[in-house]
Design an enzyme around this catalytic site. Structure first.
Site, mmCIF file in Angstrom:
data_model
loop_
_atom_site.group_PDB
_atom_site.id
_atom_site.type_symbol
_atom_site.label_atom_id
_atom_site.label_comp_id
_atom_site.label_asym_id
_atom_site.label_seq_id
_atom_site.Cartn_x
_atom_site.Cartn_y
_atom_site.Cartn_z
ATOM 1 N N SER A 123 71.643 18.519 34.984
ATOM 2 C CA SER A 123 70.932 19.791 34.893
ATOM 3 C C SER A 123 69.426 19.551 34.780
ATOM 4 C CB SER A 123 71.430 20.633 33.717
ATOM 5 O OG SER A 123 71.320 19.939 32.509
ATOM 6 N N SER B 296 63.762 14.599 30.031
ATOM 7 C CA SER B 296 65.011 14.289 29.335
ATOM 8 C C SER B 296 65.480 15.500 28.541
ATOM 9 C CB SER B 296 64.788 13.109 28.384
ATOM 10 O OG SER B 296 65.908 12.953 27.544
ATOM 11 N N HIS B 297 66.779 15.562 28.290
ATOM 12 C CA HIS B 297 67.307 16.593 27.390
ATOM 13 C C HIS B 297 66.824 16.339 25.967
ATOM 14 C CE1 HIS B 297 69.931 17.460 30.740
ATOM 15 N NE2 HIS B 297 70.357 18.542 30.113
ATOM 16 N N SER B 298 66.606 15.069 25.651
ATOM 17 C CA SER B 298 66.302 14.672 24.284
ATOM 18 C C SER B 298 64.869 14.156 24.166
ATOM 19 C CB SER B 298 67.290 13.577 23.873
ATOM 20 O OG SER B 298 66.735 12.756 22.880
ATOM 21 N N ASP C 118 67.104 12.535 33.213
ATOM 22 C CA ASP C 118 68.294 11.882 32.655
ATOM 23 C C ASP C 118 69.620 12.354 33.258
ATOM 24 O OD1 ASP C 118 68.303 14.287 31.215
ATOM 25 O OD2 ASP C 118 68.298 13.368 29.232
#
Lengths: 209, 129
Positions: free
Chosen positions: B69, B9-11, B66
């Protein structure tokens, strides 16, 4: 273009990215997640330093760039540029230098790598549009490397301008829908800088950036 | 062959929260996470994904991601890991529902390919029925 000139090219590009870091980040903040300048600057700063001491051949230089981008950049630009440089490294395997006739195949390999990694075909308003325009511009035979580099740069700039009016259909900008129209694409702009740095290098052979 | 999930995930908060949700049901399934840009910000990185698998004891990994990218970094890492003998399946599915479906499939003893298929099938399961 020999290995020393290739290193000059990438040092110049690293300098351009660091100069334009905030501008690229601002462009990306308007249509994406605002990390393009910062991410690229992190990777290219490291590459610029590596270029000072690295003494491998042209293919190994491209491979080192690819590995550094993949390990340090992340985001969308890390895998996209990382794949492009990896594919270009493969084309240069066993070559002493980039000859005039090598450019079309070299750029095509980089362009196809980006297309496959990003799952784009052109017209989505991404860096791929600029890579495709540059690849097409390289196909016409050109006796002088400097003239070729200028043609590549002009093709890159022209395409980056043209796609401002497109609606983005790939990447974070696609979430903006019609509101992406009128914005510059950050990946297209950082690609233009790569060919600006190439043109500078070829126009000033042997000159330190 | 030890199989588990990897949530990319980015987060970090999103990855941890999703793991918490899945682990509440798929209690015995190992779940790795990779998230963030490495400097406390949002992002995904191929190298970090590769490292997460290399430093685990998993041999088969079902990877969920997610956003777009994250997919590019996931695929790049999967190529590097496949070359090193790992079984990597990158699943294109809604992040939370896909992770839960894949986790539960592994929990009840289904194969990695069945788990991946169940995760991908969540795309066509509207929550309003």
């Amino acid at each position: 273009m020999n290995a020393i000139e290739v290193k000059h090219w990438f040092r110049r590009y690293a300098d351009r990215i660091l100069e334009k870091k905030n501008e690229l980040t601002d462009l990306d903040s308007a249509v994406g997640d605002g990390d393009h300048g910062v991410n690229l600057a992190r990777g290219w700063k490291a590459i610029g330093n590596e270029m000072e001491t690295f003494d491998g051949g042209v293919s190994d230089i491209f491979l080192l760039v690819s590995r550094t981008l993949i390990s340090k950049v992340g985001g969308a630009s890390g895998p996209l540029y990382g794949t492009a440089f990896l594919r270009m490294s493969a084309v240069l395997r066993g070559k002493e230098q980039i000859g005039k006739d090598d450019w079309p195949g070299l750029l095509k390999a980089g362009c196809e790598g980006i297309g496959q990694r990003g799952r784009v075909n052109g017209g989505e308003k991404t860096m791929y549009d600029v890579w495709l325009a540059v690849t097409e511009a390289a196909e016409k035979k050109e006796p002088e490397e400097a003239t070729l580099a200028l043609r590549l740069l002009e093709a890159a700039r022209k395409k980056a301008e043209e796609i401002i009016e497109l609606q983005a259909t790939k990447g974070r900008a696609a979430y903006l829908g019609e509101r992406s129209i009128g914005h510059r694409d950050p990946g297209a702009e950082s690609t233009v800088l790569l060919f600006e740095a190439l043109h500078d290098t070829v126009s000033n052979p042997g000159g330190r950036p | 062959m030890k199989t588990g999930l990897l949530l990319v995930s980015h987060s970090e908060a999103l990855a941890r929260g999703t793991r918490e949700l899945v682990s509440a049901m798929a209690r015995e399934v190992p779940i790795l996470i990779t998230a963030g840009d490495g400097n406390g910000g949002l992002g995904t990185r191929a190298k970090a994904i590769e490292q997460a698998v290399l430093s685990s004891d998993l041999e088969n990994v079902i990877l969920l991601f997610d956003l777009g990218s994250a997919l590019m970094n996931a695929e790049m890492a999967a190529e590097m890991l496949t070359a090193q003998g790992y079984g990597m399946t990158v699943v294109d599915a809604p992040f939370v529902e896909g992770a839960l479906a894949a986790g539960m499939a592994l929990q009840v003893g289904k194969s990695p390919s069945e788990a991946a298929a169940e995760a991908e099938a969540t795309r066509n399961s509207p929550k309003k029925g």
